[in-house]
Design an enzyme around this catalytic site. Structure first.
Site, short mmCIF file in Angstrom:
data_model
loop_
_atom_site.label_atom_id
_atom_site.label_comp_id
_atom_site.label_asym_id
_atom_site.label_seq_id
_atom_site.Cartn_x
_atom_site.Cartn_y
_atom_site.Cartn_z
N HIS A 61 -7.40 19.21 -4.44
CA HIS A 61 -7.69 17.54 -5.01
C HIS A 61 -7.00 17.51 -6.49
O HIS A 61 -6.75 18.43 -7.13
CB HIS A 61 -9.06 17.42 -5.15
CG HIS A 61 -10.04 17.35 -3.89
ND1 HIS A 61 -11.22 17.02 -3.61
CD2 HIS A 61 -9.19 17.19 -2.55
CE1 HIS A 61 -11.30 16.49 -2.31
NE2 HIS A 61 -10.21 16.86 -1.59
N GLU A 63 -8.18 16.41 -9.23
CA GLU A 63 -8.91 16.96 -10.19
C GLU A 63 -8.99 18.48 -10.30
O GLU A 63 -8.67 19.09 -11.32
CB GLU A 63 -10.64 16.81 -10.40
CG GLU A 63 -10.79 15.25 -10.03
CD GLU A 63 -10.66 14.56 -8.60
OE1 GLU A 63 -10.10 14.89 -7.61
OE2 GLU A 63 -11.75 13.74 -8.47
N CYS A 98 -15.06 14.45 -5.88
CA CYS A 98 -15.93 14.58 -4.47
C CYS A 98 -17.18 15.62 -4.86
O CYS A 98 -17.12 16.64 -5.64
CB CYS A 98 -15.09 15.29 -3.69
SG CYS A 98 -14.62 17.06 -4.05
N CYS A 108 -15.04 19.05 -6.36
CA CYS A 108 -14.85 18.93 -7.74
C CYS A 108 -16.10 18.74 -8.51
O CYS A 108 -15.91 19.14 -9.82
CB CYS A 108 -13.84 17.71 -7.81
SG CYS A 108 -12.23 18.16 -6.95
#
Ligand code: HJL
Ligand code: ZN
Length: 169
Positions: A61, A63, A98, A108
């Protein structure tokens, strides 16, 4: 510092626009969202790391890519980043972090929470559409832990379009 940009301190929209430019580098995919993120030292107005969905190997992801990169830079494990992040580090992400991931991946939100006081504010462009995981509880979880979540408004249409690249419906 990974990049010098001339963004005025506190110009959250400009930072979000930059995060969006990273989001658009994510490979289009029907099963996730294309997201971009930045870690910024808000005291010095310095970008510490940038990332986008699937930038790094392994279904990453946006992040998460920021955290991995900065951990590598400082040669510390990701869960020890609290010790190296400047005291006023903030995260910009085009989509709220998320709260739930497919098997084997730490969400995350948990990555942010494990930073303790590492990140005090998260600026988000849009909430996650209820397409893959139902309602994302990420934002509520961050807020419950005392992390400020701030919506940067006015770019929702562009962000949604980029987020959904590769989606068929
Ligand atoms: C955020 C990202 C990214 C998502 N959200 N904040 N940053 N890709 O870089 C959220 C979406 C999940 C899907 C598939 N996307 O990614 O809910 O395979 O991508 O764990 O639910 O889950 P995985
Ligand atoms: Zn995530």
């Amino acid at each position: 510092m990974v990049e010098s940009v001339s963004i005025a301190p506190g110009d959250h929209k400009a930072y979000m626009q930059l995060a969006l430019s990273y989001a658009s580098k994510s490979p289009p995919k029907p099963t996730n969202f294309c997201v971009g993120a930045l870690l910024v030292d808000a005291s010095t107005n310095t970008i510490l790391a940038n990332g986008y969905s699937e930038e790094l190997p392994g279904n990453t992801h946006a992040e998460q890519c920021c955290f991995i990169k900065i951990a590598q830079q400082h040669n510390v494990p990701e869960d020890k980043l609290e010790d190296v992040l400047p005291s006023n580090t903030v995260l910009y992400t085009t989509m709220e972090p998320c709260g739930k991931r497919s098997v084997g991946n730490l969400p995350c939100v948990e990555r942010i929470l494990q930073l303790g006081k590492g990140i005090k504010t998260v600026y988000v462009g849009i909430n996650e559409p209820e397409k893959f995981v139902g309602k994302n509880v990420g934002r509520a979880k961050l807020e419950a832990a005392g992390i400020k979540v701030v919506a940067v408004e006015g770019m929702e249409t562009e962000i949604l379009e980029v987020s959904q690249a590769g989606h068929t419906s």
